[in-house]
Design an enzyme around this catalytic site. Structure first.
Site, PDB file in Angstrom:
ATOM      1  N   GLY A 185       0.817  -1.207   0.000  1.00  0.00           N
ATOM      2  CA  GLY A 185       0.000   0.000   0.000  1.00  0.00           C
ATOM      3  C   GLY A 185       0.846   1.249   0.000  1.00  0.00           C
ATOM      4  O   GLY A 185       1.933   1.267  -0.579  1.00  0.00           O
ATOM      5  N   THR A 187       2.960   4.689   1.556  1.00  0.00           N
ATOM      6  CA  THR A 187       4.017   4.954   2.530  1.00  0.00           C
ATOM      7  C   THR A 187       3.439   5.389   3.880  1.00  0.00           C
ATOM      8  O   THR A 187       3.897   4.932   4.925  1.00  0.00           O
ATOM      9  CB  THR A 187       4.941   6.044   1.981  1.00  0.00           C
ATOM     10  N   VAL A 189       0.516   4.759   5.325  1.00  0.00           N
ATOM     11  CA  VAL A 189      -0.067   3.649   6.084  1.00  0.00           C
ATOM     12  C   VAL A 189       1.039   2.663   6.478  1.00  0.00           C
ATOM     13  O   VAL A 189       0.974   2.055   7.545  1.00  0.00           O
ATOM     14  CB  VAL A 189      -1.177   2.954   5.268  1.00  0.00           C
ATOM     15  N   GLY A 190       2.047   2.529   5.632  1.00  0.00           N
ATOM     16  CA  GLY A 190       3.178   1.647   5.938  1.00  0.00           C
ATOM     17  C   GLY A 190       3.780   1.982   7.295  1.00  0.00           C
ATOM     18  O   GLY A 190       4.077   1.096   8.099  1.00  0.00           O
ATOM     19  N   GLU A 207       5.494  -3.295   1.161  1.00  0.00           N
ATOM     20  CA  GLU A 207       5.602  -3.058  -0.280  1.00  0.00           C
ATOM     21  C   GLU A 207       4.898  -1.747  -0.556  1.00  0.00           C
ATOM     22  O   GLU A 207       3.677  -1.700  -0.670  1.00  0.00           O
ATOM     23  CB  GLU A 207       4.939  -4.202  -1.060  1.00  0.00           C
ATOM     24  N   CYS A 241       2.024   0.162  -9.016  1.00  0.00           N
ATOM     25  CA  CYS A 241       3.037   0.738  -8.133  1.00  0.00           C
ATOM     26  C   CYS A 241       4.396   0.817  -8.807  1.00  0.00           C
ATOM     27  O   CYS A 241       5.214   1.642  -8.457  1.00  0.00           O
ATOM     28  CB  CYS A 241       3.118  -0.038  -6.822  1.00  0.00           C
TER      29      CYS A 241
END
Lengths: 485, 618
Positions: A185, A187, A189-190, A207, A241
């Site tokens: 998803g 950055t 939320v990462g 990822e 992506c």
């Protein structure tokens, strides 16, 4: 939520998921699922993203089938313990690396390729012997529902489950304890996922995305380059992506590139792009508004037509883009391709290095040295030279980001490794206690020297080694010479 | 303003200049590190003695020699580690080049603990340097003497622009963690590990956490009592128990406990004499705070022997506790002191259940003469590492990854694994601009007929299952010992074969023979040093020599030479297949691999290794 995770953990604790036969059986069941439910899967993808059958098949299903075949074939080899080299002290013992499952794995998928980005990690997690909870994105609703329906029909219901829901459910899910989390998803939320994982010390694979640059050299076949870029950029309506995010090239090439991309777009999608069955739509209204906002104030070379009702945005190219404009600040994730003029390769490298590390880097050039130099002097998750996207399709290459584009990698053997704990094992015998006398106190200098001899068996070859070896070689040669007389 | 922002920024600039990337630079830094260890041996030993009163023997083997061994290994293998790793391709990319590039992350932070202040800092540092990173080192403030040596002396041996040492306590560390790094390597306890990971998530920094845990040690009824006692006692009381991989508690049956106690007592007396306090071979607790904590743990259960302590010297005697309950304080936290509780269980099943109820430990030990028990323990539990019938010997092998799982950490290091930890594995695919016709398949407008063709190019098909020739057998049948067999054949197979070739040569060609002998012997010696007796060269150069007389080797073997060649080909090929059998200590049981390799017969399960697939699985 807690109950469901606990149930999956209890199923893992039974040890059922560990035997190789079971893993292979589950993988074959998954294979059957993909084959038998193909129609439904393609229909769901068409519903969510307006993906044509061919698109859905060649972008998603094919990757999963390829991965499954590869994993089923290689798995017996991967699970076998890997013997390790030994020192003199441990010569008589067994030393090997044993890959064992981590436990309960959480896979959070993305909406842009809702099938492959959920199922491909799932294949790796099953192969490694884990119990898995899959959380598909709520934005690609149809696919998420379908997965929740068909996965329990084919796979073990207790070990593998699909949990659907929005942000609230995901937040709740992340409070639970997992043994590995794979998130695909954005950055932002990462960071949240990793922070939540830190509470339980859960290892994560992230990822994420990023602005993947695409450099076009003067010395290259422009026709081919533009065709390949057009294909990769407008695939899935730019919502990929690893799509080339922007083009870097010398100002003189700009005009030609625009012309060639324009021609190719016409060839690919026809005059009436809206009618083309091969062209997708933006996932939802929020993203549609975001992408159309990026177009504001830009010099549109061609394209730019939008239709809010069907969330359609035409393939668009922007020229002479200001590096500070909004379109160059965030990942575009839409069919908009800005061209950034740069003076030469040096400036391109500098331009790339000033920004966050991207997920992919593309270089087009006939000059292999230049490509190697770009690889050498920049950093990115992956690289394809003279093409786009293709490194993703090769499951012998690890797929993953670096820096802001993520951490950890998967695909093929790399998935298996990601979802396995590599446990180092040394098994000695209880005999030969005499040799151990050396290490027990009371100590003396001679014990130190012996210990050094045994542990430091790697002499620095650079210095002593060569002389020693040469001397030995000559010694043998001379002995033989003498014998032959 | 963050006090360390400038330091990190200047390192980042140094990294961006590309200075750390050439192999020469990395080798020079490693050599520098080597010189640091050699030239400052005495002051390091003194510092370690001052901090922990570490006996020189322990300092040598657990700190200095391990670091040196890592440095030498890195220097020896740097070039092969740095090489691009070429990977297999599918039909569509057959003409392209696909490889994994190992590139440095950037600026790396290494946070070291106090229990092995040198080892646990320099070993990761070696990996970080070998991978081409710039490094910020943060030694522990608790081991202040070593910290001082590292802060003052180490920077003189390393490039000042690329490596920095930061000193300070928890406050400085948290300020440091606010900065953005490209990799963080942390060794310490679980609580701080969480904080480090949360801090890392702010910048999406990948991390390796080497934490601790309560490492169980199971002693089976069937074992050589005194040997077990020696090994357990030594590893437990090494460095006064302040070792993250030390056996933390013993699980055994009540009968075994009765026998084990006198044996442990005997071992301790032998090691440290009647009065362990006066023995020069027992270390001390690091700080008064930890002393008080460890002394507090003595109250759990009943002291079987030991139990004395001296606050002045921060001395705690080697102690064994019995009648310990699961709920006692000593079973709630990692002991990290010279205390060994013995818990009784009814048998191996109960021990496994006991271990599985708890967090995954960093290491697990099982002692038994029966290898089934050891393997049962291995199969049914999880832990960072495992060692059967000994203490933490598994971490002296640089070929095994060292790291935890679950609460005992994540990520691994040592040897090549350190290099991989500090390298980003970048998947690279270089295509050619030609053959565009081929690609037209994938471009829209799509026609259904394109699909089948495209599939055949991209998809991985299943190979036929039965009667595969042996050279297509999976890797584990081919006795693969390290992944670089092929490279190794190329590197040393030819001279090795040259030596054999020269045995069969007629005539008096001294030069040719001498040449081959030199390299032949050299390759054997290389093999001895590097691969511990498992060297068997592939005889392809022999065939070349025969087929092209005078072209490659300037000699023609003659008729006798030919027969010798043929025989040695057969012999050497055979040997290569026995390699695995040779490796595992000449166990004849392994010979069963031969029918397996030739005909893929079902695995007879002779080796007891877990996860070996039987034929029906394949």
């Amino acid at each position: 939520m807690e109950q469901r995770v606990l149930r999956v953990r209890a199923a893992f604790q039974t040890g059922r998921s560990r035997p190789l036969t079971f893993r292979l059986q589950q993988l074959r069941a998954l294979q059957r699922m993909v084959q038998e439910c193909q129609k439904e899967i393609l229909a769901a993808l068409a519903d969510d993203l307006h993906k044509s059958e061919f698109n859905a098949y060649s972008q998603e299903v094919i990757n999963v089938l390829g991965e499954l075949d590869h994993v089923i074939e290689k798995l017996p080899e991967w699970v076998a313990p890997e013997p390790a080299k030994k020192t003199i002290l441990t010569l008589m013992d067994e030393a090997y690396i044993h890959s064992e499952p981590l436990g309960v794995v959480l896979i959070i998928g993305a909406w842009n390729y809702p099938f492959v980005l959920n199922i491909q990690p799932l294949v790796g997690a099953i192969a490694a012997g884990n119990a898995v909870i899959v959380k598909p994105s709520e934005l690609s609703e149809r696919t998420a529902m379908l997965l929740a329906k068909i996965i329990p029909q084919y796979l073990d219901k207790e070990l593998y489950c699909v949990i659907n829901g929005g942000i609230e459910e995901t937040t709740e899910l992340l409070k639970q304890r997992f043994d590995h989390i794979l998130y695909t998803g954005s950055t932002g939320v990462g960071k949240i996922v990793m922070e939540a994982a830190a509470k339980h010390l859960t290892p994560v694979t992230l990822e994420l995305g990023g602005k993947s640059p695409c450099y076009i050299d003067k010395d290259c076949n422009l026709d081919v380059a533009c065709r390949r870029i057009t294909w990769g950029k407008y695939m899935n309506c730019g919502q990929t992506c690893i799509a080339p995010d922007y083009i870097l090239c010398e100002p003189s090439l700009q005009g030609q590139i625009v012309e060639k991309i324009k021609e190719t777009v016409k060839e690919f999608y026809g005059e009436e792009i809206k009618q083309s069955p091969d062209y997708e739509r933006i996932i939802n209204l929020r993203h549609f508004k975001r992408v159309t906002n990026l177009l504001e104030g830009q010099k549109i070379a061609f394209g730019g037509e939008t239709d809010e009702a069907t969330r359609f945005i035409a393939p668009t190219v922007l020229t002479d883009v200001n590096p500070n404009s909004k379109v160059m600040q965030e990942e575009i994730f839409g069919p908009v391709l800005p061209i950034m003029p740069v003076k030469n390769a040096d400036e391109a490298i500098q331009f790339i290095n000033q920004r966050e590390k991207p997920l992919a880097l593309y270089v087009f050039s006939n000059n292999n040295k230049l490509i190697k130099r770009m690889i050498e002097e920049t950093s990115s998750g992956g690289v394809t030279g003279n093409d786009v996207i293709m490194h993703f399709t090769l499951n012998s290459l690890p797929f993953g980001g670096v820096g802001n584009s993520g951490m950890g990698a998967y695909h093929g053997k790399h998935s298996f490794d990601t979802f396995s704990h590599h446990r180092s094992c040394l098994i000695k015998s209880l005999r030969m206690e005499g040799a151990n006398k050396l290490r027990y106190p009371p100590n003396s200098q001679s014990k130190v020297d012996w210990a050094n001899f045994f542990l430091l068996k790697r002499f620095n070859r650079g210095k002593i080694g060569i002389f020693l070896l040469a001397f030995l070689g000559i010694l043998v040669a001379v002995t033989m010479k003498l014998q032959s007389f | 303003m963050n006090p360390f922002a400038d330091t990190v920024q200047s390192l980042r600039e140094a990294f961006h200049s590309g200075k750390t990337r050439p192999a020469e630079f990395r080798a020079a830094q490693l050599e520098g590190l080597n010189r640091f260890l050699k030239e400052n041996r005495d002051s390091l030993l003194a510092a370690l003695a001052q901090d922990l009163r570490k006996p020189p023997f322990e300092s040598e083997i657990s700190e200095i020699s391990i670091c040196q061994s890592e440095i030498n290994l890195a220097l020896n293998s740097l070039h092969s580690w740095m090489k691009d790793e070429h990977v297999s391709k599918n039909l569509a990319t057959q003409l392209d080049s696909a490889f994994i590039r190992k590139e440095p992350y950037g600026v790396v932070l290494i946070i070291a603990p106090w229990n092995y202040p040198l080892n646990l800092m320099l070993v990761p540092l070696v990996g970080a340097i070998a991978a081409g990173n710039c490094v910020v080192l943060k030694p522990s403030e608790m081991s202040s003497s070593v910290e001082k040596v590292i802060g003052e002396v180490l920077p003189r041996y390393l490039d000042k622009n690329c490596f920095a040492v930061v000193l300070g306590g928890p406050q400085e560390t948290s300020a440091l963690l606010e900065n953005r790094f490209d990799y963080i390597f942390f060794t310490g306890n679980t609580t701080v590990g969480r904080i480090v990971m949360a801090a890392a998530s702010q910048h999406l920094t990948p991390i390796t956490l080497e934490l601790g845990g309560k490492n169980p040690c199971y002693v089976d009824d069937n074992c050589d009592l005194q040997n077990v006692a020696n090994r357990v006692a030594w590893f437990r009381f090494f460095n006064a128990g302040q070792t993250c991989v030390a056996p933390d508690y013993v699980l055994c049956s009540p009968e075994m406990r009765e026998k084990l106690l006198p044996a442990l007592q005997h071992a301790v007396t032998q090691f440290y004499g009647k009065d362990p306090q006066s023995s020069p071979d027992l270390a001390r607790i690091i700080s008064p705070k930890h002393f008080l904590r460890v002394r507090g743990l003595l109250g759990s259960g009943r002291v079987a022997f030991g139990g004395q302590s001296d606050e002045q010297e921060r001395y705690i005697a080697p102690t064994v506790l019995v009648d310990v309950k699961e709920t006692d304080p000593v079973m709630q936290e990692e002991i990290f002191g010279p205390i060994l509780p013995i818990l009784t269980v009814s048998g191996v099943e109960e021990a496994i259940a006991f271990i599985r109820k708890r967090e995954k430990p960093l290491a697990l030990y099982a002692f038994s003469n029966d290898s089934k028990v050891v393997h049962q323990m291995l199969d049914q539990t999880s832990s960072g590492g495992f060692c059967g019938n000994d203490g933490f010997m598994h971490l002296t092998l640089t070929t095994l990854p060292f790291g935890g799982v679950g609460n005992s950490g994540m990520g691994t290091y040592h040897g090549k694994f350190s290099f991989d930890t500090f390298s980003h594995q970048r998947g690279c695919l270089l295509r050619s601009a030609g053959l565009e016709k081929f690609n037209s398949l994938r471009y829209p407008p799509y026609a259904q007929r394109n699909l089948g063709l495209l599939l055949s190019l991209v998809e991985v098909g299943r190979k036929s299952q039965c009667a595969r020739p042996f050279w297509m057998a999976p890797r584990w049948v081919r006795f693969e010992t390290t992944p670089s067999w092929e490279a190794f054949d190329l590197a040393s197979g030819s001279p090795g074969a040259g030596l054999l070739c020269s045995f069969g040569l007629p005539g008096n060609r001294f030069l040719a023979r001498g040449f081959f002998c030199l390299f032949g012997t050299a390759s054997f010696v290389f093999a001895f040093l590097d691969r511990a007796f498992c060297f068997v060269p592939l005889p392809w150069p022999l065939l070349l020599a025969f087929c092209f007389p005078g072209r490659f080797f300037l000699v023609f073997p003659g008729l006798w030479g030919f027969w010798f060649l043929a025989a040695s080909c057969v012999f050497l090929t055979g040997l290569r297949f026995f390699d695995r059998a040779l490796l595992s200590g000449f166990r004849l049981g392994r010979l069963a691999f031969v029918p397996l390799a030739l005909g893929r017969l079902p695995s007879p399960g002779f080796c007891g290794l877990p996860g070996r697939p039987a034929k029906k699985d394949l």
